[in-house]
Design a protein around this motif. Sequence first.
Motif, mmCIF file in Angstrom:
data_model
loop_
_atom_site.group_PDB
_atom_site.id
_atom_site.type_symbol
_atom_site.label_atom_id
_atom_site.label_comp_id
_atom_site.label_asym_id
_atom_site.label_seq_id
_atom_site.Cartn_x
_atom_site.Cartn_y
_atom_site.Cartn_z
ATOM 1 N N GLU A 94 -6.719 -79.256 20.344
ATOM 2 C CA GLU A 94 -6.755 -77.947 19.698
ATOM 3 C C GLU A 94 -6.783 -78.080 18.180
ATOM 4 O O GLU A 94 -7.452 -77.298 17.494
ATOM 5 C CB GLU A 94 -5.550 -77.117 20.132
ATOM 6 N N LYS A 97 -10.200 -78.935 17.354
ATOM 7 C CA LYS A 97 -11.098 -77.822 17.674
ATOM 8 C C LYS A 97 -11.028 -76.720 16.629
ATOM 9 O O LYS A 97 -12.052 -76.112 16.272
ATOM 10 C CB LYS A 97 -10.719 -77.265 19.052
ATOM 11 N N TYR A 98 -9.815 -76.447 16.123
ATOM 12 C CA TYR A 98 -9.632 -75.365 15.166
ATOM 13 C C TYR A 98 -9.239 -75.876 13.775
ATOM 14 O O TYR A 98 -8.605 -75.160 13.009
ATOM 15 C CB TYR A 98 -8.557 -74.402 15.679
ATOM 16 N N ALA A 101 -10.308 -73.682 10.855
ATOM 17 C CA ALA A 101 -9.941 -72.268 10.897
ATOM 18 C C ALA A 101 -9.476 -71.759 9.542
ATOM 19 O O ALA A 101 -9.858 -70.653 9.108
ATOM 20 C CB ALA A 101 -8.856 -72.044 11.948
ATOM 21 N N GLU A 163 -6.316 -56.828 21.546
ATOM 22 C CA GLU A 163 -6.413 -58.262 21.282
ATOM 23 C C GLU A 163 -7.578 -58.584 20.348
ATOM 24 O O GLU A 163 -7.561 -59.606 19.666
ATOM 25 C CB GLU A 163 -6.585 -59.031 22.599
ATOM 26 N N TYR A 164 -8.593 -57.707 20.328
ATOM 27 C CA TYR A 164 -9.779 -57.949 19.520
ATOM 28 C C TYR A 164 -9.972 -56.922 18.399
ATOM 29 O O TYR A 164 -10.704 -57.190 17.444
ATOM 30 C CB TYR A 164 -11.033 -57.940 20.401
ATOM 31 N N LEU A 190 -14.683 -64.472 16.103
ATOM 32 C CA LEU A 190 -14.095 -65.441 17.029
ATOM 33 C C LEU A 190 -14.433 -66.840 16.547
ATOM 34 O O LEU A 190 -15.569 -67.109 16.142
ATOM 35 C CB LEU A 190 -14.656 -65.259 18.447
ATOM 36 N N LYS A 192 -14.757 -70.176 18.212
ATOM 37 C CA LYS A 192 -14.868 -70.691 19.577
ATOM 38 C C LYS A 192 -14.324 -69.621 20.535
ATOM 39 O O LYS A 192 -14.902 -68.561 20.637
ATOM 40 C CB LYS A 192 -14.180 -72.035 19.714
ATOM 41 N N ASP A 193 -13.199 -69.876 21.219
ATOM 42 C CA ASP A 193 -12.676 -68.877 22.152
ATOM 43 C C ASP A 193 -11.395 -68.220 21.629
ATOM 44 O O ASP A 193 -10.644 -67.619 22.384
ATOM 45 C CB ASP A 193 -12.408 -69.525 23.516
ATOM 46 N N LYS A 194 -11.162 -68.318 20.334
ATOM 47 C CA LYS A 194 -9.928 -67.797 19.741
ATOM 48 C C LYS A 194 -10.271 -66.717 18.711
ATOM 49 O O LYS A 194 -11.227 -66.849 17.946
ATOM 50 C CB LYS A 194 -9.160 -68.942 19.074
ATOM 51 N N VAL A 195 -9.471 -65.625 18.726
ATOM 52 C CA VAL A 195 -9.679 -64.561 17.743
ATOM 53 C C VAL A 195 -9.233 -65.061 16.375
ATOM 54 O O VAL A 195 -8.054 -65.349 16.161
ATOM 55 C CB VAL A 195 -8.902 -63.281 18.133
ATOM 56 N N LEU A 196 -10.209 -65.154 15.468
ATOM 57 C CA LEU A 196 -9.866 -65.589 14.104
ATOM 58 C C LEU A 196 -9.462 -64.403 13.245
ATOM 59 O O LEU A 196 -8.534 -64.493 12.447
ATOM 60 C CB LEU A 196 -11.059 -66.322 13.486
#
Length: 205
Positions: A94, A97-98, A101, A163-164, A190, A192-196
């Motif tokens: 993770e 991956k982030y 960010a 959530e979004y 987003l 990847k699959d996470k709300v930035l």
Amino acid sequence: MKEQQPIQEELNNEVKEDNMNPSNDNVNVSNDDNLEAEEVNSTDAGEGAASAQSAVSAELEQLRNEVQEHQQRFLRSQADFDNFRRRTQKEKEELGKYASAKLITELLPVVDNLDRALAAVKENAEAESFSKGVDMIFRQLEGILSAEGLTPMNSVGQPFNPEYHQAIMQVESDEYEEGIVVEEVQKGYLLKDKVLRPAMVKVSG
């Protein structure tokens, strides 16, 4: 007188035989004592062997319990280590991956300003060449961020999702049902699959 002499000799011989051979009763008594002594010794020996065997069995049982306990501790430790290894591996993945960010979050206001500049320039026909230059810069930046996994949300027309979406206003709408995003004030993204960053939206009431 001659007849009495042989009788006397027979008596003497019988006395001699009695003296030479002990009585059978004495022999039997002696044998019985020996047998009783042997039985006592045999009983004592049997009880001692049984006691020793019982002690050995108890010690073996204790050792078995200790071995089982150590085995259970080892299995628990191994399971804990496997969980720790998987958790560490997941955190490492993770993190990789982030990793971008923070940088992308700081760049998002730049993207917002470029987007607004493009929208303003398109309204002015005299600034067409300038608009093309800004648009090229904006698309280049978008390409870099997209390669890092950044994707903009499409919120308008979607049901409100906390959530979004971040609702800043509730408005009346003839076009949309209640609880639908009718306008996007600020884009959401987003990574990847996470709300930035959640989208700032207006929701139909």
